[in-house]
Motif scaffolding. Structure first.
Motif, PDB file in Angstrom:
ATOM      1  N   GLU A 368      -5.312   4.027   3.905  1.00  0.00           N
ATOM      2  CA  GLU A 368      -3.951   4.125   4.423  1.00  0.00           C
ATOM      3  C   GLU A 368      -3.131   4.913   3.412  1.00  0.00           C
ATOM      4  OE1 GLU A 368      -0.259   1.183   5.534  1.00  0.00           O
ATOM      5  OE2 GLU A 368      -2.284   0.613   6.190  1.00  0.00           O
ATOM      6  N   THR A 370       0.647   6.957   2.464  1.00  0.00           N
ATOM      7  CA  THR A 370       2.071   7.121   2.726  1.00  0.00           C
ATOM      8  C   THR A 370       2.518   8.455   2.144  1.00  0.00           C
ATOM      9  OG1 THR A 370       2.429   4.732   2.606  1.00  0.00           O
ATOM     10  CG2 THR A 370       4.373   6.144   2.413  1.00  0.00           C
ATOM     11  N   ARG A 372       4.431  11.141   0.346  1.00  0.00           N
ATOM     12  CA  ARG A 372       5.432  11.212  -0.726  1.00  0.00           C
ATOM     13  C   ARG A 372       6.496  12.253  -0.421  1.00  0.00           C
ATOM     14  NH1 ARG A 372       2.908   9.878  -5.944  1.00  0.00           N
ATOM     15  NH2 ARG A 372       4.046  11.602  -6.931  1.00  0.00           N
ATOM     16  N   GLY A 381       7.524   9.736   4.014  1.00  0.00           N
ATOM     17  CA  GLY A 381       7.684   8.346   4.407  1.00  0.00           C
ATOM     18  C   GLY A 381       6.769   7.895   5.517  1.00  0.00           C
ATOM     19  N   GLU A 382       6.143   8.815   6.237  1.00  0.00           N
ATOM     20  CA  GLU A 382       5.233   8.439   7.320  1.00  0.00           C
ATOM     21  C   GLU A 382       3.906   7.939   6.752  1.00  0.00           C
ATOM     22  OE1 GLU A 382       6.676  11.310  10.999  1.00  0.00           O
ATOM     23  OE2 GLU A 382       4.921  11.900   9.808  1.00  0.00           O
ATOM     24  N   THR A 383       3.221   7.149   7.554  1.00  0.00           N
ATOM     25  CA  THR A 383       1.934   6.568   7.164  1.00  0.00           C
ATOM     26  C   THR A 383       0.819   7.167   8.012  1.00  0.00           C
ATOM     27  OG1 THR A 383       2.907   4.477   6.439  1.00  0.00           O
ATOM     28  CG2 THR A 383       0.585   4.437   7.036  1.00  0.00           C
ATOM     29  N   ARG A 385      -3.447   6.672   8.720  1.00  0.00           N
ATOM     30  CA  ARG A 385      -4.658   5.888   8.499  1.00  0.00           C
ATOM     31  C   ARG A 385      -5.870   6.777   8.703  1.00  0.00           C
ATOM     32  NH1 ARG A 385      -4.127  -0.199  11.046  1.00  0.00           N
ATOM     33  NH2 ARG A 385      -2.815  -1.061   9.381  1.00  0.00           N
ATOM     34  N   PHE A 404       0.340  12.331  -0.869  1.00  0.00           N
ATOM     35  CA  PHE A 404       0.307  10.951  -0.401  1.00  0.00           C
ATOM     36  C   PHE A 404       0.118   9.959  -1.543  1.00  0.00           C
ATOM     37  CE2 PHE A 404      -1.474  13.546   3.064  1.00  0.00           C
ATOM     38  CZ  PHE A 404      -0.628  13.184   4.108  1.00  0.00           C
ATOM     39  N   ASP A 405       0.742   8.785  -1.386  1.00  0.00           N
ATOM     40  CA  ASP A 405       0.387   7.606  -2.164  1.00  0.00           C
ATOM     41  C   ASP A 405      -0.654   6.821  -1.384  1.00  0.00           C
ATOM     42  OD1 ASP A 405       2.138   7.923  -4.383  1.00  0.00           O
ATOM     43  OD2 ASP A 405       3.817   7.224  -3.154  1.00  0.00           O
ATOM     44  N   ALA A 407      -2.130   3.470  -0.173  1.00  0.00           N
ATOM     45  CA  ALA A 407      -1.878   2.049   0.024  1.00  0.00           C
ATOM     46  C   ALA A 407      -3.186   1.273   0.153  1.00  0.00           C
ATOM     47  CB  ALA A 407      -1.016   1.825   1.266  1.00  0.00           C
ATOM     48  N   ARG A 416      -3.432   8.318  -5.561  1.00  0.00           N
ATOM     49  CA  ARG A 416      -2.855   9.397  -4.770  1.00  0.00           C
ATOM     50  C   ARG A 416      -3.951  10.202  -4.065  1.00  0.00           C
ATOM     51  NH1 ARG A 416       0.207  11.908  -9.850  1.00  0.00           N
ATOM     52  NH2 ARG A 416      -1.925  11.499 -10.605  1.00  0.00           N
TER      53      ARG A 416
END
Length: 448
Positions: A368, A370, A372, A381-383, A385, A404-405, A407, A416
């Motif tokens: 997953e 998120t 950056r 801010g969007e996620t 998968r 991306f970070d 999760a 990242r």
């Protein structure tokens, strides 16, 4: 479209061979078979396609969401045509054969969960090499465990893997309790084994099961009874249609870039004009407004990629603003170099990373991410998968920008993922078309 799930008691139980034999048996009985695979797999589906002549659908609620998974299931029902490699009738109602992943209940996103979401019955593949009554006990235990796990799973029958005929077969059949049917066996034959490599089995066009061996196995399966047991999930609402942008997207398809979900190419064609090219065959990059490089086996074709005019052209056009999206193998090809068995090969040189192959896998999980910042596949801010499975590691430059970070999962450095340079994005994560990532990619091209 009626369907059935072929599940195993554990990884290595023989699900793939049983699935292929069942596909052949149903085709030989005159049914139009549409294959699918539970979980994020590219290799087993290549074997399904080799036997059925149809693309194999990926069914994974993590990658697609439950409604997206149901939509993808019915995309298989709507597939038109397809090469017919078996004797099935194209005019018969289609039946879907879904191969499970790992053991029936294993994993957060398990075969059991896929079967429950789709309300499909389960045929359990049980290794019967050294058992008879114990095969029945195993099947009964798997059926009863559904209530303990709180999952609505309907184990309706078994296929006995590595089972002989005669007394062995009768002993298994007679021991089965009411409600679990004996649906046939896979005989113990050396020519029913598929060789493997570091990412799993060989691809379907590299090591297909022999037609004679597969037909011999299919002859021991009760295709008519399996067809009777199959049932159909409710049809979901169709997705919102995306507008055709007219953008031209070049999609790499060759021995190095093989890991593409059918729905991904379909969605790209719905939103853009797709031009395929083969970097390892010496193709240059076609005239295009954007590029998609999927996963695959770049490490097996590193020398050909290093000499590829297409990678050279990408390396020239990416700094000019050409949008490029690379997943896993695509990330490797976009890096500065790729080290394989101690030998270093120059790649496209777009992303500030040096990639090296390792002796064991570096990541295997659903992921997953998120965003950056705004990126070609997601807005800030969007996620997203996805899924990752790779044996390579990337040493990135100190000035690298990440999109991306992480999760869940490992990504590039454990925290990242998504190297971002110019309008080029390279990730270790594979995403599905139902994630919306490819719509965002095409829309980012159209916004230029």
């Amino acid at each position: 479209m009626d369907g059935i799930v072929v599940a195993g008691t554990h990884s290595g139980a023989g699900k793939t061979v049983a699935t292929l034999a069942l596909c052949r048996a149903l085709s030989d009985a005159g049914y139009d078979v549409r294959p699918a695979k539970a979980g994020p797999d590219f290799i087993d589906p290549s074997h399904h396609a080799a036997v059925t002549g149809r693309p194999s659908r990926t069914l994974d609620p993590w990658l697609e969401g439950e409604e997206g998974m149901r939509r993808n299931y019915y995309r298989g029902a709507d597939d038109a045509g397809g090469a017919r490699s078996a004797a099935g009738s194209a005019g018969s109602p289609p039946v879907c054969v879904v191969e499970g992943m790992m053991g029936l209940y294993d994993g957060d996103v398990s075969t059991a969960r896929v079967a429950a979401i789709l309300d499909l019955p389960v045929v359990l593949v049980v290794d019967a090499k050294a058992g008879m009554e114990s095969v029945a006990a195993t099947a009964l235990g798997f059926r009863a465990y559904a209530a303990h796990a709180g999952i609505d799973v309907d184990v309706v029958g078994i296929v006995a893997q590595r089972a002989h005929g005669g007394r062995h077969e009768r002993g298994i059949r007679d021991a089965l309790p009411e409600g679990i049917e004996y649906l046939g066996r896979i005989p113990p034959r050396e020519d029913l084994e598929i060789p493997d490599r570091h990412l799993g089995l060989h691809m379907g066009d590299e090591a297909p099961l022999g037609r004679e061996a597969l037909s011999a196995a299919a002859a021991h399966l009760d295709a008519e009874r399996v067809r009777d047991l199959a049932r159909a999930p409710p049809r979901p609402e169709p997705p919102e249609p995306g507008s055709q942008t007219g953008a031209r997207v070049a999609v790499a398809r060759d021995d190095a870039f093989r890991f593409l979900y059918p729905a991904t190419v379909e969605r790209l064609r719905e939103r853009a004009v797709v031009e395929t090219f083969a970097p390892t065959a010496g193709d240059d990059l076609p005239d295009c407004d954007g590029v998609y490089l999927s996963g695959g086996y770049p490490e097996r074709h590193a020398a050909a990629l290093a000499a590829s005019p297409a990678l050279e052209t990408i390396g020239e056009r990416a700094p000019e603003g050409l949008p490029v999206f690379g997943e896993c193998g695509g990330l490797m090809a976009l890096a500065e170099s790729l080290e394989v068995d101690g030998e270093t090969h120059g790649m496209a040189g777009v992303l500030p990373a040096e990639v090296r192959m390792c002796d064991r896998f570096q990541a295997l999980d659903h992921v997953e991410l998120t965003a950056r910042r705004d990126a070609p596949t997601a807005r800030a801010g969007e996620t997203l998968r996805g899924h990752e499975f790779h044996y390579s590691a990337a040493d990135v430059g100190s000035d690298a920008r990440f999109a991306f970070d992480v999760a869940r999962g490992r990504g590039i450095d454990g925290e990242r993922d998504g190297l971002l340079e110019y309008r080029t994005l390279g990730t270790y994560a594979h995403v599905h078309a139902e994630s919306g990532a490819f719509d965002r990619f095409v829309e980012s091209i159209d916004s230029l």
